[in-house]
Design a protein around this motif. Structure first.
Motif, short mmCIF file in Angstrom:
data_model
loop_
_atom_site.label_atom_id
_atom_site.label_comp_id
_atom_site.label_asym_id
_atom_site.label_seq_id
_atom_site.Cartn_x
_atom_site.Cartn_y
_atom_site.Cartn_z
N ILE A 176 -19.96 46.94 42.06
CA ILE A 176 -19.97 45.81 42.96
C ILE A 176 -21.50 45.14 42.82
O ILE A 176 -21.63 44.04 42.55
N TYR B 260 -21.39 43.26 39.77
CA TYR B 260 -20.72 42.23 39.56
C TYR B 260 -21.46 41.07 40.37
O TYR B 260 -21.78 39.98 39.75
N LEU B 261 -22.18 41.36 41.54
CA LEU B 261 -23.05 40.19 42.13
C LEU B 261 -24.15 40.07 41.37
O LEU B 261 -24.61 38.93 41.09
N LYS C 135 -22.99 37.75 38.55
CA LYS C 135 -22.67 36.41 39.07
C LYS C 135 -23.83 35.64 39.44
O LYS C 135 -23.82 34.44 39.14
N LEU D 146 -19.55 35.42 29.39
CA LEU D 146 -18.39 35.78 29.83
C LEU D 146 -17.63 37.06 29.69
O LEU D 146 -17.06 37.45 30.62
N THR D 147 -17.66 37.48 28.39
CA THR D 147 -16.91 38.72 27.98
C THR D 147 -17.60 39.78 28.89
O THR D 147 -16.63 40.43 29.50
N PHE E 32 -18.82 39.59 31.83
CA PHE E 32 -18.59 39.26 32.94
C PHE E 32 -16.91 39.69 33.31
O PHE E 32 -16.61 40.34 34.29
N TYR E 33 -16.21 39.26 32.45
CA TYR E 33 -14.71 39.81 32.58
C TYR E 33 -14.64 41.30 32.40
O TYR E 33 -13.84 41.83 33.20
N GLU F 133 -15.44 42.68 35.83
CA GLU F 133 -14.49 42.32 36.92
C GLU F 133 -13.19 43.52 36.38
O GLU F 133 -12.66 43.95 37.42
N LEU G 92 -13.91 46.74 37.87
CA LEU G 92 -14.10 46.86 39.20
C LEU G 92 -12.65 47.05 39.79
O LEU G 92 -12.39 47.81 40.44
#
Lengths: 462, 462
Positions: B54, B57-58, B61, B74-75, B77-78, B81, B84
């Motif tokens: 988390i 993730y935050l 972001k 993006l990669t 980031f995905y 996600e 998680l």
């Protein structure tokens, strides 16, 4: 079309799903690509909701430390966790789930994934790759092997099914109806996995020859010998396994198929005691060529830089043993040229029409090093701890061992091109399958016969 | 045993899964309960990892606002996600997934869930309820109706399968072999859904009678009339639908079964134009009794508090119309007693052995109010926007409409007890199924015939 996707939030409407799949089939590549990109980007997560739930989650965690006694507090905690889990599910998952429930939907999803795979093979699109990995995971659980029906494919099966076998045979193409009939006739078996939601079309099938001994060449399996009486067979040879659905790439159904076929054959024919494959080595020559090219270059650089220094302490390694090097350098100039053995070999293997395979002299010189290096490739070349060769990795993870490599076992153009005509026998021993699979899985152990191991030990003594 | 669970992190080992399920079967209730609690509590989430992800993730972001252009960012980031999402998957999911792949595993999971349901029916354990909701979701996607095989059950089926039909018939128990044979004979049909991973045992089955008219009573379907020639039938009556797996509670397979049976019957027998049910109303009397008890008490309280005030502006509502009330109060004292109609009715309905149903006088007095209140119960009593009656909710969400209610349609002890012997016909009209299901789903609309609607309109005019 986007209406059809957003529908997925409410009740299932069959007609909408039908319209969606029919509409999709009517699209050309470029429009399918646009649709899939929109699906991947516009229908993934509600990130605002995810952040909101994360706040609740962190708040909930602080409010009560792990004293898991109060059921009321726990209940709301589990609820937040569950909501967060759901919020992290991309919206397109709902569409996939609905399609899975829908007649014909599973087949449609495999086609969708095949399209996705061909797009991401060309373009690196993060959102589409995320969608693919999600869909692959879903397909993997939906195609549970326990739900697949093992079907023996025979000459009595509908032509529409047999036609699929001809079309999808990926290892040794079926040339004509006679060829197909022989593969389904006496001394042969063909088994496929059928899924109830994709009728009339095996997802994967395997071809088996019943033999006296483990075959050394594919020619004897496909063409040379008339089949023996089945009662005399002691070996079931798996000589081809093909998946029919490009959209199921990466989902290993073959493993379960092989296990079930072994159990079935053993039950029906107790005299069969050996279960082996005769398999291609698709990555061998590609690997060897790149090794030859880089080492040969290093060797030359090294020589030119320090011609005085004749000690062995160089960075490059000669792929050949001294005997082999000598034999290769003695090849008559009519056939070969090169500054060292590796360059000669490189030139030979990349020569037009695989001319080397037509000369008895070259065959006898190349046999020893090509077999030895092939054993090394199979037993020692790895990627992320697993066998580099895809077919080797497949059988090893299923619990097989590497038994024997065979010279000039596949003289087809494809065979010569992929593996210099060498094929390999993997052997499945029921009592070892689980143990071998487990030790390969956990520590990358490759089990091999003493015979093949001997090729490689020489290398280590160098 | 806990070894068997933690195994789920590595490769599948069939023998471990077999040991696990065999070990489980050998346990008594109390030890199963302990095992399931340990599974629910010790094998759920790695919450430290969730918190770690988390944070990532935050962080991810914030580092880049939604300018989704840089594929590299993006990669990753995905990936976060996805990690998680995976971290939020309880660990026991892996065990469920492995069991699903394993022969016999799906059946085992339904037994596991049946045990879980009986535990949480007695104790409110948050972790076990979280486990149950996870398992239910999984089972729902694994039992995709597209993968289920529709099988017509006949007298030629194996006794081992027919025995299951006798055992699981939940609506109108099968009394003997002759009864079963009749339900599978001329003028009757029985269809089941079989799943390839749970062989020899339908998950759900439906019994159908081919008739000239929609039957009004279950007696005529089960006993009274000899079957008519099938060519004369114009109506297919669904008179029983039973699920065989308590562990699949809440997973609606019946909906798909009914749709497929309608399609199949329509194809084979085009002269059949009406598809209807003759259904129990399991919650009617329970609802009515609680209404009668509370209203009757309110009525008395109200009278004693303000006997002077005779206006209608009271909080309580008389469940009866004036005519009905009068008729009920006129019942001879030999049968009934009570200060008002509601109390009389309450006493009658709770009397031993359903004595009221044996008196012609009582039947004629009670018929009108019991039918009227039944229509009200079916059309207007809701819970979270859906029909309160579970069977009504089932057929309405499948797209049926309420067609007719029938007096003394089931005189069995169970029928009198559940619904004062009243049964209901729901009708499926192919052209309306999707629309009705959709409008019930989205706004709770209950479609009903004019005939049954008329009962309830009287109520509104009061």
């Amino acid at each position: 079309m986007s209406l059809a996707i957003s529908m997925s939030k409410t009740e299932i409407i069959d007609s909408v799903l039908n319209d969606f799949s029919e509409g999709y089939f009517s699209l050309y590549y470029e429009n399918r690509r646009r649709l899939l990109l929109e699906l991947a980007k516009e229908y993934d997560l509600n990130r605002t909701q995810v952040c909101e739930l994360i706040k609740q989650y962190l708040g909930g965690k602080e409010a009560q430390s792990p004293g898991p006694e109060d059921e009321g507090v726990l209940t709301s905690f589990y609820r937040i966790e569950r909501n967060l889990r759901h919020a992290l599910k991309p919206k397109y998952e709902a569409l996939f789930e609905r399609l899975n429930m829908h007649p014909g939907g599973l087949k449609f999803l495999t086609i969708l994934r095949a399209d996705i795979l061909s797009i991401i093979a060309e373009e690196n699109i993060a959102s589409l790759r995320a969608l693919d990995s999600d869909l692959k995971e879903k397909l993997g659980t939906w195609l549970s092997p326990a739900a697949l029906e093992l079907h023996q494919i025979t000459w009595d099966d509908p032509a529409s099914l047999l036609e699929k076998i001809v079309a999808y045979e990926a290892v040794h193409p079926i040339s004509n109806l006679l060829d197909l009939k022989r593969r389904l006739g006496v001394g042969r078996r063909c088994f496929g996995y059928l899924h109830p939601a994709i009728p009339g079309e095996p997802l994967i099938f395997i071809e088996v020859a019943l033999l006296k001994n483990v075959a050394e060449t594919i020619q004897e399996v496909l063409w040379d010998d008339p089949p023996i009486p089945e009662s005399e067979a002691t070996c079931a040879l798996f000589y081809s396994i093909s998946s029919t659905q490009p959209g199921l790439a990466g989902i290993n159904l073959g493993k379960f198929l092989i296990k079930r076929v072994i159990t079935l054959v053993k039950r029906d024919m107790p005299q069969i005691s050996t279960f082996a494959t005769l398999s291609p080595i698709p990555g061998y020559i590609q690997w060897l060529l790149s090794k030859l090219a880089s080492r040969s270059k290093l060797a030359e650089d090294d020589k030119s830089q320090s011609s005085a220094d004749t000690s062995g302490s160089t960075f490059w390694e000669n792929l050949f043993e001294p005997e082999e090097e000598k034999a290769i350098m003695n090849i008559s100039e009519e056939f070969a040229a090169g500054k060292n053995g590796m360059e000669v070999m490189l030139n030979l293997l990349t020569s037009k029409n695989q001319e080397w395979s037509k000369s008895a002299e070259l065959l006898s010189v190349l046999k020893t090093p090509l077999l030895r290096l092939c054993a090394r490739y199979l037993l020692h070349e790895k990627k992320r701890g697993k066998a580099l060769d895809s077919v080797a990795n497949f059988h090893l993870q299923n619990g097989a061992m590497v038994e024997r490599i065979n010279w000039m076992a596949d003289k087809s153009e494809k065979g010569l091109h992929q593996s210099a005509g060498i094929m390999v026998n993997y052997v499945y021993r029921l009592e070892n399958i689980e143990g071998y699979a487990q030790s390969y899985f956990s520590s990358g152990n490759i089990h091999a016969s003493d015979e093949i191991r001997r090729y490689v030990e020489v290398l280590f003594f160098l």
